[in-house]
Design an enzyme around this catalytic site. Structure first.
Site, PDB file in Angstrom:
ATOM      1  N   CYS A  71       0.853  -1.230  -0.168  1.00  0.00           N
ATOM      2  CA  CYS A  71       0.098   0.015   0.027  1.00  0.00           C
ATOM      3  C   CYS A  71       0.914   1.189  -0.022  1.00  0.00           C
ATOM      4  O   CYS A  71       1.506   1.338   1.086  1.00  0.00           O
ATOM      5  CB  CYS A  71      -0.887  -0.089   1.139  1.00  0.00           C
ATOM      6  SG  CYS A  71      -1.817   1.541   1.427  1.00  0.00           S
ATOM      7  N   HIS A 173      -3.874  -3.627 -10.447  1.00  0.00           N
ATOM      8  CA  HIS A 173      -4.803  -2.491 -10.561  1.00  0.00           C
ATOM      9  C   HIS A 173      -5.589  -2.637 -12.057  1.00  0.00           C
ATOM     10  O   HIS A 173      -4.819  -3.190 -13.182  1.00  0.00           O
ATOM     11  CB  HIS A 173      -3.713  -1.546 -10.785  1.00  0.00           C
ATOM     12  CG  HIS A 173      -3.493  -1.114  -9.311  1.00  0.00           C
ATOM     13  ND1 HIS A 173      -4.294  -0.309  -8.501  1.00  0.00           N
ATOM     14  CD2 HIS A 173      -2.180  -1.333  -8.491  1.00  0.00           C
ATOM     15  CE1 HIS A 173      -3.544  -0.195  -7.253  1.00  0.00           C
ATOM     16  NE2 HIS A 173      -2.486  -1.024  -7.421  1.00  0.00           N
ATOM     17  N   ASN A 205      -7.941  -4.111  -7.936  1.00  0.00           N
ATOM     18  CA  ASN A 205      -8.167  -2.617  -7.559  1.00  0.00           C
ATOM     19  C   ASN A 205      -8.372  -1.690  -8.871  1.00  0.00           C
ATOM     20  O   ASN A 205      -7.628  -2.065  -9.697  1.00  0.00           O
ATOM     21  CB  ASN A 205      -6.964  -2.124  -6.852  1.00  0.00           C
ATOM     22  CG  ASN A 205      -6.516  -2.541  -5.485  1.00  0.00           C
ATOM     23  OD1 ASN A 205      -7.229  -2.971  -4.751  1.00  0.00           O
ATOM     24  ND2 ASN A 205      -5.091  -3.186  -5.661  1.00  0.00           N
ATOM     25  N   GLU A 223     -10.829  -0.328  -4.021  1.00  0.00           N
ATOM     26  CA  GLU A 223      -9.820  -1.320  -3.473  1.00  0.00           C
ATOM     27  C   GLU A 223     -10.693  -2.513  -3.195  1.00  0.00           C
ATOM     28  O   GLU A 223     -11.581  -2.808  -2.434  1.00  0.00           O
ATOM     29  CB  GLU A 223      -9.162  -0.832  -2.539  1.00  0.00           C
ATOM     30  CG  GLU A 223      -8.247   0.447  -2.813  1.00  0.00           C
ATOM     31  CD  GLU A 223      -7.279   0.784  -1.668  1.00  0.00           C
ATOM     32  OE1 GLU A 223      -6.245   0.038  -1.503  1.00  0.00           O
ATOM     33  OE2 GLU A 223      -7.192   1.919  -1.080  1.00  0.00           O
ATOM     34  N   CYS A 232      -5.014   5.731  -2.993  1.00  0.00           N
ATOM     35  CA  CYS A 232      -4.429   4.408  -2.958  1.00  0.00           C
ATOM     36  C   CYS A 232      -3.255   4.870  -3.659  1.00  0.00           C
ATOM     37  O   CYS A 232      -3.401   5.136  -4.785  1.00  0.00           O
ATOM     38  CB  CYS A 232      -5.414   3.429  -3.951  1.00  0.00           C
ATOM     39  SG  CYS A 232      -4.599   2.063  -4.413  1.00  0.00           S
ATOM     40  N   THR A 234      -0.535   2.925  -4.691  1.00  0.00           N
ATOM     41  CA  THR A 234      -0.172   2.129  -5.798  1.00  0.00           C
ATOM     42  C   THR A 234      -0.954   2.446  -6.900  1.00  0.00           C
ATOM     43  O   THR A 234      -0.469   2.192  -7.956  1.00  0.00           O
ATOM     44  CB  THR A 234      -0.070   0.662  -5.352  1.00  0.00           C
ATOM     45  OG1 THR A 234      -1.429   0.310  -4.793  1.00  0.00           O
ATOM     46  CG2 THR A 234       0.880   0.176  -4.158  1.00  0.00           C
ATOM     47  N   GLY A 235      -2.060   2.561  -6.612  1.00  0.00           N
ATOM     48  CA  GLY A 235      -3.242   3.003  -7.668  1.00  0.00           C
ATOM     49  C   GLY A 235      -2.903   4.334  -8.526  1.00  0.00           C
ATOM     50  O   GLY A 235      -3.040   4.398  -9.750  1.00  0.00           O
TER      51      GLY A 235
END
Length: 288
Positions: A71, A173, A205, A223, A232, A234-235
């Site tokens: 995360c 993702h 996600n 998520e 988010c 990483t998003g």
């Protein structure tokens, strides 16, 4: 058990120093402690553990008790925790995660961490890396049908309302580009159907993105295991890579999330993504 609630642009987790505390069943604890009515209230549980590979290990669980690989907002808070609470005096640290070892640079003011830059590593596009079910070498220009609506797995600057790109930054993702204000998009309906689509063997996600200009994009995120969250990390990295790959933005972009902004830079020469953003302590407490 002593804990600290922290948040990175609204993405909030309960943090436990497991150099001192022991958690027998973290999955069950994550479900209980994350409950916003009967628990502390959070997007999940993050345990800060010792590591023989890095300075620390981040072990995270989503609000539904499922294990998460990484995360981006959460790991920035790990960096703030270990510095502010005296577990390290270093301003460059390494953190072991299920997505590999991440390297973080801390900006300190008046003895407290205010910003954290994270080397998020290499974006992965091959289907087995995301993972997403596909027969192509990369997840580009490929259709997907979700609840009777056909989306495409590449982006164009104009044309279709919905476009989709699979990108992995340690978590799977799906980046969906829309030509409307993301706040008006029916995320609650569409997000859960993407999450559980058969083409994503580990669920997914999903980021719904409106590109504002060559340097700015706004997003909302659904998520896996937590539903909609305010942010988010990483998003946001996946969004920046997807935007650049499809010629929608430059390689450095401000990603605007509901909880705040993140600065994302994709260094193509090194093929590494850097994320910079804040981390804050909400409160300390004790769980009995």
């Amino acid at each position: 058990m002593k804990f600290t609630k922290m948040q990175g642009i609204g993405n909030d987790y309960v943090y436990v120093n497991c150099l001192q505390e022991t958690i027998e069943n973290p999955s069950e604890l994550a479900k209980k402690i994350s409950d916003r009515h009967y628990g502390v209230g959070s997007d999940g549980l993050i345990m800060i553990n010792p590591s023989d590979k890095a300075d620390f290990e981040m072990e995270m669980y989503n609000a539904d008790g499922s294990r998460g690989e990484m995360c981006g907002n959460g790991i920035r808070c790990v960096a703030k925790y270990v510095y502010d609470y005296g577990l390290t005096d270093k301003t460059s640290i390494s953190v072991e995660t299920l997505a590999g070892i991440k390297y973080l640079d801390l900006t300190v003011e008046d003895g407290k961490v205010v910003l954290v830059k994270v080397d998020m590593g290499k974006p992965m596009l091959r289907p087995e890396e995301v993972p997403v079910v596909s027969e192509k070498e990369e997840v580009i220009d490929e259709p997907i049908t979700v609840d009777g609506q056909e989306y495409r797995m590449t982006c164009v600057s104009e044309g279709k309302n919905y476009e989709f790109t699979g990108v992995s930054m340690g978590n799977p993702h799906a980046v969906v580009f829309i030509d409307q204000d993301v706040k008006e998009f029916p995320l609650e309906t569409v997000g859960v159907k993407f999450e559980n689509h058969e083409r994503f063997p580990k669920r997914v996600n999903t980021e719904f993105v409106n590109v504002l200009d060559r340097h700015t994009a706004q997003m909302r995120v659904w998520e896996r295991g937590s539903g909609e969250t305010l942010a988010c990390g990483t998003g946001a990295c996946a969004v920046a890579v997807a935007c650049a790959l499809n010629g929608l933005t430059e390689d450095e972009v401000t990603v605007k999330l509901l909880g705040g902004d993140l600065q994302i830079k994709w260094d193509r020469e090194k093929n590494t993504v850097y994320m910079t953003g804040p981390a804050e302590v909400v409160f300390d407490g004790e769980w009995k």
